[in-house]
Design a protein around this motif. Sequence first.
Motif, short mmCIF file in Angstrom:
data_model
loop_
_atom_site.label_atom_id
_atom_site.label_comp_id
_atom_site.label_asym_id
_atom_site.label_seq_id
_atom_site.Cartn_x
_atom_site.Cartn_y
_atom_site.Cartn_z
N PRO A 1 0.72 -1.00 0.01
CA PRO A 1 -0.17 0.06 0.02
C PRO A 1 0.89 1.29 0.10
CG PRO A 1 -0.70 -1.57 1.74
CD PRO A 1 0.45 -2.24 1.27
N ASN A 2 0.67 2.07 -1.06
CA ASN A 2 1.27 3.32 -1.02
C ASN A 2 0.22 4.58 -0.74
OD1 ASN A 2 4.02 3.62 -3.17
ND2 ASN A 2 3.33 1.63 -2.51
N VAL A 3 0.51 5.57 0.12
CA VAL A 3 -0.50 6.43 0.27
C VAL A 3 -0.38 7.79 -0.74
CG1 VAL A 3 -1.01 8.34 1.98
CG2 VAL A 3 -0.59 5.84 2.65
N LEU A 4 -1.20 7.83 -1.58
CA LEU A 4 -1.23 8.90 -2.81
C LEU A 4 -1.53 10.39 -2.06
CD1 LEU A 4 -3.45 7.16 -5.53
CD2 LEU A 4 -0.80 7.13 -5.18
N ASP A 5 -2.38 10.37 -1.16
CA ASP A 5 -3.16 11.64 -0.70
C ASP A 5 -3.76 11.54 0.38
OD1 ASP A 5 -4.45 14.08 -1.28
OD2 ASP A 5 -6.17 13.19 -2.18
N LEU A 6 -3.69 12.52 1.33
CA LEU A 6 -4.32 12.74 2.50
C LEU A 6 -5.35 13.85 2.43
CD1 LEU A 6 -1.64 11.37 3.76
CD2 LEU A 6 -2.62 12.25 5.93
N ASN A 7 -6.59 13.65 2.98
CA ASN A 7 -7.73 14.61 3.11
C ASN A 7 -8.16 14.98 4.53
OD1 ASN A 7 -8.02 14.94 -0.02
ND2 ASN A 7 -8.13 12.63 0.41
#
Length: 355
Positions: free
Chosen positions: A289-295
């Motif tokens: 799992p790669n984190v693309l974007d945090l909101n």
Amino acid sequence: MVFSVGLTYNLKQKVSENLGLPVDFFAEFDDEETVDAIYSAIKKAGCEVTKIEADQNAYGKLLDLKPEIVFNIAEGLHGEGREAQIPAILEMLKIPYTGSGPVTLAISLNKSLTHQILCANGVAAPKFIVYNNVNEINDVQLPFPLVVKPIAEGSGKGIRSNSLVRDFQSLKNQVAWVTENYHQPAIVEEFIEGREFTVGLIGNKKPFVLPIVEITFDKLPEGSNPLYAYEAKWIWDVPEKPLDIFVCPAKIPKSLETEIKDTAVKAFQALKCRDVCRMDIRLDKNGKPNVLDLNPLPGMIPDPDAHSCLPEAAMTAGYSYDQLICTILWQAILRNNLQDKCAETSIKQNSRLIR
Ligand SMILES: Nc1ncnc2c1ncn2[C@@H]1O[C@H](COP(=O)(O)OP(=O)(O)OP(=O)(O)O)[C@@H](O)[C@H]1O
Ligand SMILES: [Mg+2]
């Protein structure tokens, strides 16, 4: 005892009224239905609620009102620190508020800084290069295909199906389009090609992870690229004709579920998120799992057919919309030790206790 809650937000306007702006200019702002639904959830819990549009008059209004707490969904008006503006004002006025602080909000709007913090904390994120303009592109140190995005936007702004580029000329075209239309650097990332998930978290030190949502790409229109881009978010998927690309809870083995949830919690902690966050995660070719974007200011549209992923995941976990709002508010109340002040409200009773 009256418990006074401010509700800060920015409303969407129609782009046609503002000639010269990209069609997605107001994409990150909220519709009145969302503001009204949050207002009504807090009101029903017995609070006195005041709506405050997060424009240039917001400071004076907050100064006069001095609510006990603010429920903040404001994305801010302009500038790279826009999401941090209302929290920074609230800190100046010593008014507690829901959600993350100014540092977290400003950093998570910047994809390059976010990736760097994630990597420094052992969370996988895409490799990337930042270009201020198209003339800076010489030899590209990352293998194609690549994804080209504005460095500091959200809600799919500046990300279209053709943001996935497979050759040097398309890369140049896309970087030129981003820098010219969005007036900011373009971030060019390696394409993380595997399954995509979006993960909602609520809470603090050990946040509770809501059921994972998978975004599937096989039902996107033919010829489109496997990206959850602007078209898929706002054009192909409308409440009148919802796009059937969301699976919640995601059908994945327990081991992968644990791995994704652990990654999400690590990212939440690395960026010092508070109360609530939604993040986009994609599996790389090795299944990691790669984190693309945090909101940290996730979309909160109440209509289930609008496919706002955090409310959708909360519904799957058994929350009503009102319970979701009260749960987020309750997290901020606990964090700020305001339990006594809101003892006569039913915020706690309407919130779902986090395991
Ligand atoms: N490096 C990448 N590899 C693979 N897919 C990507 C990559 N970057 C973006 N995408 C795709 O594009 C979508 C939008 O990208 P991203 O989440 O960075 O944009 P955003 O506008 O910040 O999103 P949000 O609506 O969550 O604020 C992702 O959900 C994913 O499908
Ligand atoms: Mg995203």
